[in-house]
Design an enzyme around this catalytic site. Structure first.
Site, mmCIF file in Angstrom:
data_model
loop_
_atom_site.group_PDB
_atom_site.id
_atom_site.type_symbol
_atom_site.label_atom_id
_atom_site.label_comp_id
_atom_site.label_asym_id
_atom_site.label_seq_id
_atom_site.Cartn_x
_atom_site.Cartn_y
_atom_site.Cartn_z
ATOM 1 N N ASN A 1 0.931 -1.101 0.020
ATOM 2 C CA ASN A 1 0.070 0.141 0.110
ATOM 3 C C ASN A 1 0.845 1.325 0.088
ATOM 4 O OD1 ASN A 1 -2.048 1.739 0.371
ATOM 5 N ND2 ASN A 1 -2.383 1.347 2.389
ATOM 6 N N TRP A 2 0.923 2.010 -1.171
ATOM 7 C CA TRP A 2 1.937 3.051 -1.385
ATOM 8 C C TRP A 2 1.299 4.318 -0.718
ATOM 9 C CZ3 TRP A 2 4.526 2.261 -6.915
ATOM 10 C CH2 TRP A 2 5.376 1.213 -6.833
ATOM 11 N N LYS A 3 0.148 4.410 -0.366
ATOM 12 C CA LYS A 3 -0.517 5.650 0.044
ATOM 13 C C LYS A 3 -0.378 6.690 -0.710
ATOM 14 C CE LYS A 3 -0.259 3.315 4.559
ATOM 15 N NZ LYS A 3 0.072 3.334 6.109
ATOM 16 N N HIS B 1 -9.150 1.105 5.323
ATOM 17 C CA HIS B 1 -8.139 1.164 6.123
ATOM 18 C C HIS B 1 -8.165 2.287 7.090
ATOM 19 C CE1 HIS B 1 -3.995 2.574 6.852
ATOM 20 N NE2 HIS B 1 -3.499 1.461 6.059
ATOM 21 N N GLU C 1 -5.017 -5.005 10.871
ATOM 22 C CA GLU C 1 -3.915 -4.071 11.003
ATOM 23 C C GLU C 1 -4.224 -3.210 12.310
ATOM 24 O OE1 GLU C 1 -1.972 -2.114 7.341
ATOM 25 O OE2 GLU C 1 -3.834 -1.489 7.470
ATOM 26 N N GLY D 1 2.453 2.356 10.775
ATOM 27 C CA GLY D 1 3.427 3.495 10.756
ATOM 28 C C GLY D 1 4.013 4.148 11.857
ATOM 29 N N SER E 1 3.671 -2.269 10.483
ATOM 30 C CA SER E 1 5.118 -2.070 10.630
ATOM 31 C C SER E 1 5.608 -3.121 10.391
ATOM 32 C CB SER E 1 5.343 -1.436 11.940
ATOM 33 O OG SER E 1 4.983 -0.152 12.295
ATOM 34 N N GLY F 1 3.230 -1.215 4.347
ATOM 35 C CA GLY F 1 3.084 0.326 4.133
ATOM 36 C C GLY F 1 4.665 0.723 3.785
#
Length: 253
Positions: free
Chosen positions: A10-12, A99, A171, A177, A217, A238
């Site tokens: 997931n590159w956001k 998300h 998650e 993150g 993470s 991520g």
């Protein structure tokens, strides 16, 4: 037959056009040369403007491209939104829904997530559906009731046939993150709990087949231990998916 491990990047809101194409071409070149990933399902979710070219680049390879979001209407006066039919028209048939960042920053509640889930399934788009508890929830030992509530209000409104289009991504919000990863014990207990309530709702066939991913993470140092833990079918990655060298190491395991 053993299920393939599923690795989702997931590159956001990261990478412009040049960075996106550079990463994809080099990643595909590497996995072709090293002949890896045949035992895995690899999915990358770039930003919306680059979905089409990303899908073109990945054609004929093992790599699949996913969208990071979807709207719950087919068309209309919804400035800035993206419909299921738009995604399908450029060959995208996987989407991330639910998300925690969408829930937090865009105030997506379970009612709107259920609508998104249903519109995706209507268009035969596979869904990576995210669930997870806050630090406060876990600190009060409420994590299991929170997860069950999230599923009851969304996924469990789906029929057995619709469930076939869904991946679950657990998650824990406190691990996204932050650099803090849930312990293997915490992960396996939660994944067992999730699989068990699918068993209670839908029976053994669905509960055994549904893929439950872990996200929070994950990096190239801990990925192998997490992804190959009991009841874990893969990972939602991520920050580490933005580093080509690290992401290659993750998919090599």
């Amino acid at each position: 037959m053993m299920k393939k491990k599923i690795i989702v990047a997931n590159w956001k809101m990261n990478y412009d056009l040049h960075e996106t194409t550079f990463f994809l071409r080099n990643f595909l070149k590497y996995i072709k040369e090293k002949k890896i990933c045949h035992n895995k399902e690899i999915i990358i979710a770039p930003s919306f403007p680059f979905l089409h070219i990303s899908n073109q680049i990945s054609q004929g390879t093992l790599l699949k491209i996913a969208a990071q979001n979807i709207f719950f209407k087919d068309k209309g006066s919804f400035t800035g939104e993206i419909s299921a039919s738009m995604l399908k028209s450029i060959g995208i048939d996987i989407v991330i829904i639910g998300h925690s960042e969408r829930r937090k920053f865009f105030l997506e509640d379970e009612n709107s997530l259920l609508k998104k889930l249903k519109i995706a399934i209507k268009h035969k788009i596979k869904v990576i559906f995210c669930i997870g508890e806050t630090y406060e929830d876990r600190n009060k030992n409420n994590q299991y009731s929170i997860i069950e509530k999230q599923l009851n209000n969304t996924i469990f409104h789906c029929s057995p046939n619709e469930i076939k289009l869904i991946y679950i991504a657990y998650e824990p919000i406190w691990a996204i993150g932050t650099g803090v990863t849930a312990t293997i014990d915490q992960i396996t207990k939660m994944h067992y709990f999730i699989r068990n309530i699918f068993y209670e709702k839908y029976g053994n066939t669905i509960s055994s087949k549904i893929s439950i991913l872990y996200g929070g993470s994950i990096n190239h140092l801990n990925a192998k231990n997490i992804i190959y833990s009991n009841n874990v079918d893969g990972g939602l990655i991520g920050n580490s998916s933005l580093n080509l060298e690290q992401f290659v190491k993750i998919v090599q395991y």
